[in-house]
Design an enzyme around this catalytic site. Structure first.
Site, PDB file in Angstrom:
ATOM      1  N   GLU A 276      53.664  34.469-105.623  1.00  0.00           N
ATOM      2  CA  GLU A 276      52.608  35.058-104.796  1.00  0.00           C
ATOM      3  C   GLU A 276      53.101  35.140-103.357  1.00  0.00           C
ATOM      4  O   GLU A 276      53.006  34.141-102.622  1.00  0.00           O
ATOM      5  CB  GLU A 276      51.344  34.199-104.827  1.00  0.00           C
ATOM      6  CG  GLU A 276      50.724  34.006-106.187  1.00  0.00           C
ATOM      7  CD  GLU A 276      49.274  33.551-106.079  1.00  0.00           C
ATOM      8  OE1 GLU A 276      48.400  34.335-106.461  1.00  0.00           O
ATOM      9  OE2 GLU A 276      49.014  32.435-105.607  1.00  0.00           O
TER      10      GLU A 276
ATOM     11  N   HIS B 199      49.142  26.262-104.289  1.00  0.00           N
ATOM     12  CA  HIS B 199      48.665  27.574-103.847  1.00  0.00           C
ATOM     13  C   HIS B 199      48.814  27.681-102.326  1.00  0.00           C
ATOM     14  O   HIS B 199      48.695  26.683-101.605  1.00  0.00           O
ATOM     15  CB  HIS B 199      47.203  27.774-104.253  1.00  0.00           C
ATOM     16  CG  HIS B 199      46.717  29.170-104.008  1.00  0.00           C
ATOM     17  ND1 HIS B 199      46.259  29.595-102.783  1.00  0.00           N
ATOM     18  CD2 HIS B 199      46.646  30.242-104.830  1.00  0.00           C
ATOM     19  CE1 HIS B 199      45.922  30.881-102.872  1.00  0.00           C
ATOM     20  NE2 HIS B 199      46.146  31.293-104.096  1.00  0.00           N
TER      21      HIS B 199
HETATM   22  O1  LIG Z   1      45.774  33.805-104.679  1.00  0.00           O
HETATM   23  C1  LIG Z   1      45.594  34.523-105.609  1.00  0.00           C
HETATM   24  C2  LIG Z   1      45.417  33.956-106.956  1.00  0.00           C
HETATM   25  O2  LIG Z   1      45.505  32.585-106.875  1.00  0.00           O
HETATM   26  C3  LIG Z   1      45.536  35.969-105.459  1.00  0.00           C
HETATM   27  O3  LIG Z   1      44.313  36.318-104.962  1.00  0.00           O
HETATM   28  P1  LIG Z   1      43.974  37.869-104.735  1.00  0.00           P
HETATM   29  O4  LIG Z   1      44.383  38.567-105.997  1.00  0.00           O
HETATM   30  O5  LIG Z   1      42.513  37.885-104.507  1.00  0.00           O
HETATM   31  O6  LIG Z   1      44.801  38.326-103.569  1.00  0.00           O
END
Ligand SMILES: O=C(CO)COP(=O)(O)O
Length: 253
Positions: free
Chosen positions: A169, A93
């Site tokens: 992400e 992450h």
């Molecule tokens: O990092 C995330 C999930 O691991 C995304 O977080 P948010 O949806 O709060 O931006």
């Protein structure tokens, strides 16, 4: 670390109530068409496994060590996670990379450990760049190239016929007020899916989900390029989580 232990317990209890006590559930076999997972902190994980037992919801961990056992005080063993019923482990992450020195190499070693213990690695990948408002072809290519370095590293560490979830992400979309632009997400994911690293894997074994300020209303706009969502803050309310699961289940793809 958004939730207390009590709030985690309440979240799961309310979610189960929505998913399995809601009258709509009779006509909507949600879990036939969608894989649902929750990823609590390590302390509450075994309790959540007990709560969701026999409900078909998977429980994941937010990180693990690359070794199964040994002199690694404070770390969490992937073997123990598997032993207590954990089904998938989130790795790499952006916050782990930024705050805890996670690298592509360490995430890859952990992915191998997760597969070795018969769990599914959920590898977070995403570009840092947010220095330009433009989202034209060169910017998409640059973002995808950055992501593909992370993807190739993780996929090289696991057999081609094992399940892997890639969570795309964009770092700049995490914790933001809105997700990354639809066209950006779809274009980057298309490039990742078309890459040699993904195409070399066994069919159907690589799923790509989107995370970063994701919530209700998003999935139908990014599918069918994207296989699912990885929700953070906008799913802290069980009703919003449930609503999103229903949207995914009802999508025509
Ligand atoms: O990092 C995330 C999930 O691991 C995304 O977080 P948010 O949806 O709060 O931006």
């Amino acid at each position: 670390m958004y939730f207390s232990a009590a709030r985690t317990e309440a979240f799961v209890r309310e979610l189960l109530g929505l998913m399995f006590a809601d009258p709509a559930h009779e006509s909507l076999p949600l879990l036939d068409s969608v894989d649902v997972f929750v990823i609590p902190d390590h302390v509450t994980l075994a309790g959540v496994v007990a709560q969701v037992a026999h409900h078909g919801i998977m429980v994941g961990a937010q990180d693990c060590h690359s070794e199964d056992a040994g002199a690694f005080t404070g770390a969490v063993s992937p073997a123990v996670l598997a032993e207590v019923g954990c089904r998938l482990v989130e790795l790499g992450h952006a916050e782990r990379r930024r705050l805890f020195a996670e690298t592509d190499a360490s995430a890859a070693a952990k992915a191998a450990a997760v597969v070795r213990n018969a769990m599914v690695p959920l590898v977070c990948v995403g570009e840092e760049r947010d220095d330009d408002e433009d989202d034209d072809e060169p910017h998409i290519v640059a973002a995808a190239d950055e992501v593909l370095v992370q993807v190739r590293s993780a996929l090289a560490a696991v057999p081609a016929d094992t399940d892997v979830v890639l969570a795309y992400e964009p770092v700049w979309a995490i914790g933001a007020s809105a997700p990354a632009p639809i066209d950006h997400v779809r274009a980057v994911v298309r490039r990742v899916r078309a890459s040699d690293a993904v195409r070399a894997r066994a069919p159907g074994r690589t799923r790509i989900v989107y995370g970063g300020s994701a919530g209700p209303g998003l999935f139908t706009r990014i599918a069918p390029d994207v296989d699912g969502l990885f929700l953070g803050r906008f799913a802290h309310d069980p009703a919003q989580f449930f609503r999103t699961v229903c949207e995914v289940a009802q999508a025509p793809w």
